[in-house]
Design an enzyme around this catalytic site. Structure first.
Site, mmCIF file in Angstrom:
data_model
loop_
_atom_site.group_PDB
_atom_site.id
_atom_site.type_symbol
_atom_site.label_atom_id
_atom_site.label_comp_id
_atom_site.label_asym_id
_atom_site.label_seq_id
_atom_site.Cartn_x
_atom_site.Cartn_y
_atom_site.Cartn_z
ATOM 1 N N ASP A 1 -12.298 -7.186 0.319
ATOM 2 C CA ASP A 1 -11.843 -5.910 0.860
ATOM 3 C C ASP A 1 -12.002 -4.907 -0.281
ATOM 4 O O ASP A 1 -11.248 -4.944 -1.251
ATOM 5 C CB ASP A 1 -10.379 -6.026 1.293
ATOM 6 C CG ASP A 1 -9.788 -4.679 1.696
ATOM 7 O OD1 ASP A 1 -10.522 -3.676 1.706
ATOM 8 O OD2 ASP A 1 -8.577 -4.643 2.013
ATOM 9 N N LYS B 1 -11.753 6.512 2.041
ATOM 10 C CA LYS B 1 -11.390 6.802 0.659
ATOM 11 C C LYS B 1 -12.629 7.265 -0.111
ATOM 12 O O LYS B 1 -12.729 8.424 -0.487
ATOM 13 C CB LYS B 1 -10.748 5.596 0.000
ATOM 14 C CG LYS B 1 -9.458 5.206 0.722
ATOM 15 C CD LYS B 1 -9.016 3.811 0.398
ATOM 16 C CE LYS B 1 -8.063 3.256 1.430
ATOM 17 N NZ LYS B 1 -6.851 4.037 1.627
ATOM 18 N N TRP C 1 -2.125 -5.269 0.853
ATOM 19 C CA TRP C 1 -3.317 -5.388 1.709
ATOM 20 C C TRP C 1 -3.837 -6.826 1.732
ATOM 21 O O TRP C 1 -4.273 -7.304 2.766
ATOM 22 C CB TRP C 1 -4.396 -4.391 1.297
ATOM 23 C CG TRP C 1 -3.893 -2.990 1.461
ATOM 24 C CD1 TRP C 1 -3.674 -2.073 0.468
ATOM 25 C CD2 TRP C 1 -3.473 -2.360 2.691
ATOM 26 N NE1 TRP C 1 -3.150 -0.921 1.009
ATOM 27 C CE2 TRP C 1 -3.019 -1.064 2.354
ATOM 28 C CE3 TRP C 1 -3.441 -2.754 4.022
ATOM 29 C CZ2 TRP C 1 -2.543 -0.166 3.313
ATOM 30 C CZ3 TRP C 1 -2.959 -1.860 4.979
ATOM 31 C CH2 TRP C 1 -2.520 -0.591 4.620
HETATM 32 N N1 PMP Z 1 -7.264 -2.471 2.427
HETATM 33 C C1 PMP Z 1 -7.005 -1.582 1.453
HETATM 34 C C2 PMP Z 1 -7.300 -1.965 0.037
HETATM 35 C C3 PMP Z 1 -6.478 -0.332 1.779
HETATM 36 O O1 PMP Z 1 -6.196 0.542 0.818
HETATM 37 C C4 PMP Z 1 -6.228 -0.019 3.128
HETATM 38 C C5 PMP Z 1 -5.701 1.322 3.575
HETATM 39 N N2 PMP Z 1 -5.070 2.082 2.690
HETATM 40 C C6 PMP Z 1 -6.487 -0.992 4.106
HETATM 41 C C7 PMP Z 1 -7.030 -2.187 3.719
HETATM 42 C C8 PMP Z 1 -6.231 -0.729 5.557
HETATM 43 O O2 PMP Z 1 -7.262 0.057 6.016
HETATM 44 P P1 PMP Z 1 -7.335 0.632 7.492
HETATM 45 O O3 PMP Z 1 -6.260 1.648 7.592
HETATM 46 O O4 PMP Z 1 -8.723 1.205 7.523
HETATM 47 O O5 PMP Z 1 -7.161 -0.491 8.429
#
Ligand code: PMP
Length: 370
Positions: free
Chosen positions: A180, A204, A109
């Site tokens: 994030d 989450k 991520w």
């Molecule tokens: N950052 C983290 C730490 C994540 O776990 C995730 C999704 N699992 C994301 C970003 C991406 O999120 P989204 O699907 O809401 O774009």
């Protein structure tokens, strides 16, 4: 299939997201889907410009402010596009030409966040865990900042690898930290003054997918880039109280209920204690097991996503299937990391983690290699 936990029609959900939601929240939402607040209309059907939704939105914001101690110095924004859009909105708004943004890269991520920033401006990788296959959080001594970056970006919890910053790293004086926090927001008290911006996809710990919570310092929002399409500017959301266009009303409503539920559990400190107890139960088992083992360095372990393995991939698959038969669902690791992963988000109970550990113990006792 019924759960071995309760014999009811719900099973334990250890999925990484969208993940488990608190039962009282689901019950309340179920009721309000039909008729919210005696209005004779369900939450899905109310206009986003109507009085009822305005109250829902205001309540969600207030619950979040109360829960996390969010002062007026910060905006509470609800934005669509997931955390993934924030990967781009952060540099669009906060990285002016001629400046550098520093990234702490601790997994997929953060790599994706960096990838977007590179398209939009100058970046610097201040530390990366790639050489260790992201199984540890970089030590503060290993971090090399670029000087006076426009901001420092990190991922507080790495959902895929199961690592988490136990403490925030130091950043150069006056440089805003952008985080994030998609997979650990509101799982523990928030040191808000240390951040310039925190963003988190809701699916989450906060609610359903479709909405991203952004807590952003006012001066950064006001001082952000202006030559941007309206929907990509933080200023638009701040000015219009997240009602510039039609927001995902239901998702915001559920986020408000979840924040209220966390408060009713005793708030973020109580949530942290519960999450600590859940994680400890599972890690303590892993540490003494001869069959299962944790996948990451102990000091970097996540309280939210516990990653572990058995002796082989074939045995991982067998265990995952057998656990699912027991009503212990969502244990397959992310495709880029393999193994198993138990996500212990706020709504997962200690009882459910206990049931998982009991089953792992049973499985180990019955396995030929133990
Ligand atoms: N950052 C983290 C730490 C994540 O776990 C995730 C999704 N699992 C994301 C970003 C991406 O999120 P989204 O699907 O809401 O774009």
């Amino acid at each position: 299939m019924t759960s071995t936990l309760t014999g009811r029609d719900r099973i334990a959900n250890f999925g990484a997201g969208p993940g488990a939601l608190p039962e009282p929240v689901l019950r309340e939402a179920q009721r309000d889907l039909w008729n919210i607040g005696g209005s004779g209309i369900g939450i899905l059907e109310h206009s986003h410009r109507g009085k009822l939704f305005e109250r829902v939105l205001g309540d969600a914001e207030q619950e979040i402010r109360r829960l996390a101690g969010v002062t007026d110095e910060y905006h509470v924004l609800f934005i669509q596009g997931g955390a993934s859009l924030q990967f781009a909105m952060v540099p669009m708004n906060l990285l002016p030409a001629g400046r550098t943004a520093d990234y702490l890269v601790t997994g997929v991520w953060s790599q994706k966040a960096l990838k977007e920033a590179r398209l939009l401006g100058t970046t610097h990788v201040a530390a990366t865990g790639e050489a260790d296959a992201f199984t540890r959080i970089p030590a503060p001594e290993a971090i090399r900042y670029s000087g006076q970056p426009a901001y420092v970006h990190l991922t507080t919890n790495n959902t895929i690898y199961g690592t988490q910053w136990a403490a925030l790293p130091p950043v150069p004086d006056g440089v805003p930290l952008v985080a994030d926090a998609s997979s650990d927001i509101f799982s523990r008290p928030l040191e808000l003054p240390k951040y310039g911006v925190i963003y988190a996809g809701a699916q989450k710990n906060l609610g359903p997918s479709g909405i991203t919570l952004v807590l952003a310092r006012r001066d950064l929002v006001e001082g952000g880039a202006q030559q941007l399409p309206s929907m990509l500017q933080y200023r638009t959301y701040a000015r219009e109280r997240s009602l510039y266009n039609t927001p995902p009303t239901f998702a915001i409503y559920v986020v408000g209920l979840v924040a209220k539920w966390i408060q009713a559990q005793g708030g973020l400190a109580a949530m942290a204690a519960r999450n600590e107890a859940k994680a400890r139960l599972l890690y303590d088992f892993l540490d003494q097991s001869a069959f299962f083992r944790g996948s990451v360095e102990p000091a970097s372990r996540s309280r939210m996503n516990v990653c572990f393995r058995s002796p082989s991939e074939a045995q991982d698959a067998e265990f995952i299937a057998a656990a699912a038969d027991r009503g212990l669902n969502g244990l397959k690791g992310h495709r880029s990391a393999g193994g198993m992963r138990a996500s212990l988000y706020n709504a997962v109970t200690l009882e459910q983690v206990g049931a998982l550990v009991d089953f792992m113990r049973e499985w180990e006792a019955a396995s030929p290699s133990s």
